[in-house]
Design an enzyme around this catalytic site. Structure first.
Site, mmCIF file in Angstrom:
data_model
loop_
_atom_site.group_PDB
_atom_site.id
_atom_site.type_symbol
_atom_site.label_atom_id
_atom_site.label_comp_id
_atom_site.label_asym_id
_atom_site.label_seq_id
_atom_site.Cartn_x
_atom_site.Cartn_y
_atom_site.Cartn_z
ATOM 1 N N HIS A 132 2.413 17.767 71.617
ATOM 2 C CA HIS A 132 2.219 16.329 71.508
ATOM 3 C C HIS A 132 0.714 16.050 71.438
ATOM 4 O O HIS A 132 -0.098 16.965 71.548
ATOM 5 C CB HIS A 132 2.842 15.602 72.705
ATOM 6 C CG HIS A 132 2.242 16.004 74.028
ATOM 7 N ND1 HIS A 132 2.604 17.162 74.679
ATOM 8 C CD2 HIS A 132 1.287 15.417 74.791
ATOM 9 C CE1 HIS A 132 1.908 17.261 75.805
ATOM 10 N NE2 HIS A 132 1.092 16.230 75.892
ATOM 11 N N LYS A 165 0.437 23.080 72.570
ATOM 12 C CA LYS A 165 0.783 21.714 72.961
ATOM 13 C C LYS A 165 1.536 21.061 71.801
ATOM 14 O O LYS A 165 1.092 21.127 70.654
ATOM 15 C CB LYS A 165 -0.513 20.945 73.261
ATOM 16 C CG LYS A 165 -0.318 19.555 73.838
ATOM 17 C CD LYS A 165 -1.687 18.942 74.152
ATOM 18 C CE LYS A 165 -1.558 17.542 74.677
ATOM 19 N NZ LYS A 165 -2.880 16.918 74.902
#
Length: 226
Positions: free
Chosen positions: A111, A109
């Protein structure tokens, strides 16, 4: 941890019976990843409601407690291992052994908190949980992620040990995937039940339609077993 009340054989027999009743363990003719025709198929994805998943977690917890393996947290490799890690963590807490758990994303991921690991900080002695070990790939990847986090992988727990030769590029190897993990990766593997337990269950089954598969499973083990 205290000793479980079930002996290993009793626990294995109860688990096999439960898996058959839940439709997770089926008999017939199934093609495996190795291209073999197996007379049985174990699909842990069919532990698909709260009652079945809760019962499965109890079997894992009892087997682990009986094993005496010491661990600080649980790691579930995506995807099946995520649900299993959460369920086992809940059951252990219910039994007075509150253990944190974590799991990985298939893709990092970029963010928010970022990274590939989700859940509790991966630290201390880490137990890996999965349904089966087919080739050991998931275990190797889990070990690498745990070590990269600075923690120590201390063991693997699975529901069923197929106790059959691993295959590579269509060639049968002299060891099983579980033996590879225990011998080459130096990692203890704790299984709720194995193919030998399944055979014992089939031979003593009251249901003649189930008992009828005993010879086929025995023949499969004679050909591919370790």
């Amino acid at each position: 941890m205290t000793q479980a009340t079930h002996t290993p054989d009793q626990l294995a027999q109860e688990f096999v019976a439960f898996a058959v009743q839940a439709g997770v363990l089926r008999f017939g003719e199934f093609k495996t990843k190795a291209g073999r025709l197996s007379p049985y198929f174990f699909n842990a994805g069919l532990f698909d409601d709260g009652a079945k998943l809760g019962a499965l977690a109890k079997f894992y917890a009892q087997r682990l407690i009986a094993s005496g393996l010491q661990f600080d947290m649980i790691f579930g490799p995506a995807y099946k291992g995520i649900t299993l890690a959460a369920a086992l963590s809940i059951e252990l807490a219910r039994l007075g052994h509150n253990k944190p758990f974590a799991y990985n994303r298939k893709e990092a991921k970029d963010h928010g908190e970022g990274g590939t690991l989700v859940g509790a900080p991966v630290q201390g002695r880490v137990l890996i949980i999965d349904d089966v070990i087919s080739a050991g790939t998931s275990v190797r990847e889990s070990i690498a992620m745990i070590q990269a986090a600075g923690a120590t992988p201390c063991g693997v727990t699975i529901a069923l040990d197929r106790q059959e030769k691993a295959a590579e590029n269509g060639v049968d190897l002299p060891h099983s995937a579980v033996q590879y993990v225990t011998q080459q990766l130096q990692m203890p593997v704790i299984a709720i039940a194995g193919l030998a337990d399944l055979l014992q269950y089939l031979r003593s089954a009251d249901d003649s339609s189930v008992k009828a598969y005993a010879d086929a499973v025995q023949a499969y083990r004679d050909k591919y077993g370790v």
